[in-house]
Write an enzyme that holds these catalytic residues in place. Structure first.
Site, short mmCIF file in Angstrom:
data_model
loop_
_atom_site.label_atom_id
_atom_site.label_comp_id
_atom_site.label_asym_id
_atom_site.label_seq_id
_atom_site.Cartn_x
_atom_site.Cartn_y
_atom_site.Cartn_z
N GLY A 16 -3.94 40.36 33.51
CA GLY A 16 -5.45 40.23 33.60
C GLY A 16 -5.96 41.59 34.47
O GLY A 16 -7.00 41.80 34.14
N GLU A 47 4.04 39.69 29.78
CA GLU A 47 4.03 38.31 29.33
C GLU A 47 5.10 37.77 28.77
O GLU A 47 5.30 36.47 29.06
CB GLU A 47 2.55 38.02 28.62
N ASP A 101 -2.53 38.96 26.64
CA ASP A 101 -3.92 38.60 26.19
C ASP A 101 -5.06 39.62 26.80
O ASP A 101 -4.45 40.78 27.00
CB ASP A 101 -3.92 37.19 26.81
N GLY A 133 -3.64 37.59 36.03
CA GLY A 133 -4.07 36.27 36.32
C GLY A 133 -3.43 35.50 37.33
O GLY A 133 -2.07 35.57 37.14
#
Length: 375
Positions: free
Chosen positions: A117, A140, A148, A68
């Site tokens: 992402g 992350e 996530d 992301g």
């Protein structure tokens, strides 16, 4: 294609509809506009009888997607009120769940770099293709964040404690290990991709895959299962680090040193999130949990500091707060899982009327893939 400068290019050739992530200078990092464009395209193609297959690729030579747009999240957490990031995650996680439930074959070509992402828009698909160039990771914890996009769902179901190792360290894996861990299904050499993609316009997915699939190259994780399973089965991050340092395998000691550079808070929240994800019943329930964790991270100093150190200033010297594992209390971890009331995304509603599409019936899948229950 619709507009060569669009961040996601759309094309339909024969029976296949193509999604091309098109921000090569940013390694195709996802932003909110891209998530919405992909979702709109999936809606149109789901109801188009001429479209039998959806295919996801990335523009450029470096990879499918580096994750992301974490720089935008950093700026929102530092200077804004977090609402832009929360809105992005809400739509992104909804897209991740939709991909897992998509009623038509969704072929994700996970060539090159696939991180964060990028895993979310590929590894939930029904047909996931890796190459010798694939480098897959959920990195992350190195930026003070927590896996996530359904990453804790996927890694929580990897064999043994492999997923815990990958989630905590952020280690990159290649094609063979991606198949072993249930993040991918099929290995196709990168030289065969142009022909493979062309044939998807005319052939059923299974036939096209069968023409080009080869046994994946040997990975590294299978041989490391002994120390990984023994060390990462511990109930706390402190005990994991202690076991890694005491084990005697140089790779275990290296993993321990990696963990000691990561955000202590992110490590403890990640381990708790993985353990909780294993007990939850569906991808949607895990995504709801990840949304709570992500929103809580916006108010944690480590996310802003981690992105500053790794991406903004690039000094690679984050100053975590708290600075040590011992200083992170259980209550500090628990607050990441606090329900959000009316701000809950509510993805774990009634099950979809469409089962996730799979190329093969379960009894024909690779053993690692069989460990991945239908979301």
């Amino acid at each position: 294609m619709t507009g060569a400068d669009a961040p996601v290019l759309l094309e339909t050739v024969g029976r296949a509809a193509r999604l091309v992530l098109n921000r090569p200078r940013a390694l195709n990092a996802l932003n909110h506009a891209m998530v919405r464009r992909i979702d709109d395209a999936l809606t149109a193609w789901e109801h188009d009888p001429a479209v039998e297959t959806v295919v996801l690729t990335g523009a450029g030579e470096r990879g499918l997607c580096a994750g992301g747009d974490i720089r935008a999240v950093h700026d929102d957490a530092r200077d804004g009120d977090g609402t832009a990031s929360a809105a992005f995650w809400r739509d992104e996680y909804r897209l991740n769940a939709r991909i897992a439930r998509y009623p038509k074959p969704y072929v994700a070509v996970m060539d090159g770099i696939v991180m964060g992402g990028g895993v979310g828009v590929s590894a939930h698909g029904g047909v996931r293709v890796v190459t010798e160039r694939s480098r897959i990771a959920m990195p992350e914890t190195g930026i003070g964040f927590v896996p996530d996009v359904g990453g804790t769902h996927l890694l929580g179901r990897a064999p043994g404690e492999l997923g815990v190792h990958l989630a905590l360290t952020g280690a990159q894996i290649g094609a063979g290990d991606a198949v072993l861990c249930g993040l991918a299904d099929h290995y196709v050499p990168s030289a065969s991709l142009p022909t493979f993609l062309a044939e998807l316009a005319d052939l059923p997915v299974g036939e096209a895959v069968a023409r080009h699939e080869q046994p994946p190259p040997q990975g590294e994780l299978a041989a490391a299962r002994g120390w990984i399973d023994a060390c990462y089965a511990a109930g706390t991050v402190e005990e994991i680090v202690r076991r890694l340092l005491a084990h005697g395998d140089p790779a275990a000691a290296e993993a321990a040193q990696t963990l000691l550079t990561r955000s202590p808070t992110a490590l403890k929240v990640t381990l708790a999130a993985l353990h909780r994800a294993r007990r939850l019943g569906s991808l949607e329930e895990v995504l709801d949990q990840e949304y709570r964790v992500s929103c809580a991270a916006l108010t944690s100093p480590d996310l802003v500091e981690g992105v500053r150190a790794q991406i903004v200033d690039k000094d690679r010297a984050p100053r975590w707060s708290p600075a040590t594992l011992a200083e992170v209390a259980d209550t500090d971890v628990e607050r990441f899982f606090t329900p959000l009331g009316t701000r809950e995304p509510g993805l774990a509603g009634p099950p979809s009327s469409h089962p996730p599409h799979q190329l093969h019936p379960p009894h024909q899948l690779h053993p690692a893939t069989r460990l991945r229950p239908a979301p």
